[in-house]
Design an enzyme around this catalytic site. Structure first.
Site, short mmCIF file in Angstrom:
data_model
loop_
_atom_site.label_atom_id
_atom_site.label_comp_id
_atom_site.label_asym_id
_atom_site.label_seq_id
_atom_site.Cartn_x
_atom_site.Cartn_y
_atom_site.Cartn_z
CG HIS A 383 -1.95 0.40 0.53
ND1 HIS A 383 -2.65 1.62 -0.07
CD2 HIS A 383 -3.68 0.43 1.26
CE1 HIS A 383 -3.34 2.28 0.29
NE2 HIS A 383 -4.58 0.58 0.92
CG ASP A 387 -3.59 4.91 -3.40
OD1 ASP A 387 -2.72 4.37 -1.92
OD2 ASP A 387 -3.61 5.62 -3.70
#
Length: 410
Positions: A383, A387
């Site tokens: 992450h 995203d």
């Protein structure tokens, strides 16, 4: 003149090798080409063969100790022949001690006299088991080669000790109390130790998130069966569903370059080429051979590379170079009947795709209920690099290629 046996360099990047086990002891005769020890580095393990006929005069590197390549690990020569006492390992050990101890501190001489404990022939695993159970190894009769005490010998000794203690602790109902539980301790070394360290670091140093998706691979399986005979006749190769999945991943990585990347030193490195890692499960642990420049491979080339590297992995013939430099990894547990799972990133990669087992599922196609083959996919990504939305877009592209397999051949 004695012959030196050195720690081999198992790859260009190798910095240290570890002796897993010695098959011979000091004084044992050896033939030229006979396996005298097993050594490992990173995820490679191999046997060391004797370069000459003779007798093991001296072992300078004990089991479980790591040394740089080129270090002398033992000497072979004529019985009773003298060898130099100062070797590379002893020098390294003295240097380490010098770095710890104050310069003006007088160092105690190291005794060369072996204790009774040292003279007992026993494997490292068996010794640790005996120590954990407080069993005196001098009371155990070894059944291994040359009277060496094995793991089974220690287990039998522990059972006898348990039986004796249980007999003392029986009450009137003859129910044993406070029985000692038998525990086997397995040292973590070699491939298992490397995997443990890498997986721990992966979870500790990255922001991992896993998303799941299902793909209808009914048409893909039909295409695979339709092509099977032609591919076999022309290329002498068998296409598998895994080959198609690998091709779909490579094509998708070319469209979603952010997934073909790595997070290193607070920078995101975007790779132009796809170096695809294919996880292979072995008895000693998981290895990930790498298909270099997979983006330049056709479906047939990709299929051949997957099979060749998997075969080399199972035979223990992979080099360190063949297990380094991957930019994305595929881990397939479908053959074990697993559906969804959470794969752990292979650092420093940004993504890894987990592939589950295909299952026949009743599915509505409009108002019509049909039997379809469904493939579960699990994508773990970092992450810090991207995203959820772009990661989902990548997985959606993989899904589309699998559901429209003809597009992978165009």
């Amino acid at each position: 003149m004695s012959v030196e046996v050195v720690m081999p360099k198992l790859g260009m990047a190798m910095k240290e090798g570890t002796v897993s086990i010695w098959n011979k002891e000091v004084g044992d005769p050896v033939e030229k080409g006979e396996a005298i020890a097993s050594v490992n580095s990173e995820k490679i393990e191999m046997d060391i063969e004797s370069p000459a006929e003779g007798t093991v005069l001296k072992i300078t590197v004990p089991e479980g100790e790591g040394v740089p390549p080129g270090t002398v690990i033992c000497y072979i020569g004529a019985p009773g022949e003298e060898v130099a006492s100062a070797n590379a390992v002893e020098k390294i050990q003295r240097q380490k001690a010098d770095n710890v101890a104050p310069e003006n501190e007088k160092k105690e001489p190291v005794s060369s006299v072996k204790t009774a404990r040292d003279r007992v022939k026993i494997s490292p695993v068996a010794r640790k088991m005996a120590e954990a159970a407080n069993v005196d190894i001098e009371t155990i009769k070894g059944t291994g080669p040359g009277g060496r005490i094995t793991k089974e010998d220690v287990q039998e000794a522990i059972k006898n000790l348990d039986a004796h203690q249980d007999e003392l602790k029986k009450d009137k109902s003859e129910i044993p109390v406070n029985a000692i539980e038998e525990i086997e301790q397995i040292p973590v070394s070699g491939i298992r130790k490397v995997i443990a360290g890498r997986m721990y670091d992966s979870l500790r140093k990255t922001a991992q998130l896993t998303i799941n998706m299902k793909s209808d691979v009914t048409d893909l399986i039909a295409l695979q069966k339709q092509m099977a005979q032609s591919v076999q006749n022309r290329y002498e190769n068998k296409l598998t569903v895994t080959d198609f999945i690998a091709r779909a991943v490579v094509l998708s990585l070319q469209k979603h370059g952010q997934m073909n990347s790595a997070y290193i030193n607070d920078k995101i490195l975007l790779y132009k080429n796809v170096h695809l890692g294919m996880a292979v499960a072995l008895e000693k642990g998981l290895v990930v051979p790498v298909i270099r420049d997979a983006d330049r491979c056709s479906l047939i080339d990709l299929s051949r590379s997957i099979k060749t590297l998997a075969q080399k992995a199972r035979q223990g013939l992979l080099t360190i170079e063949e297990m380094q430099g991957s930019t994305f990894t595929i881990s397939n547990l479908g053959g074990y009947g697993v559906e969804h799972f959470t794969p752990v990133l292979n650092p420093p990669e940004t993504g890894i795709l987990g592939v589950g087992a295909v299952s026949d599922t009743p599915t509505f196609n409009g108002d019509k209920l049909e039997r379809r083959s469904i493939l579960p996919l699990s994508l773990t990504f970092d992450h810090r690099v991207l995203d959820g939305a772009p990661a989902a877009a990548f997985l959606q592209t993989v899904k589309q290629y699998l559901e429209e397999p003809i597009t992978m051949l165009l």
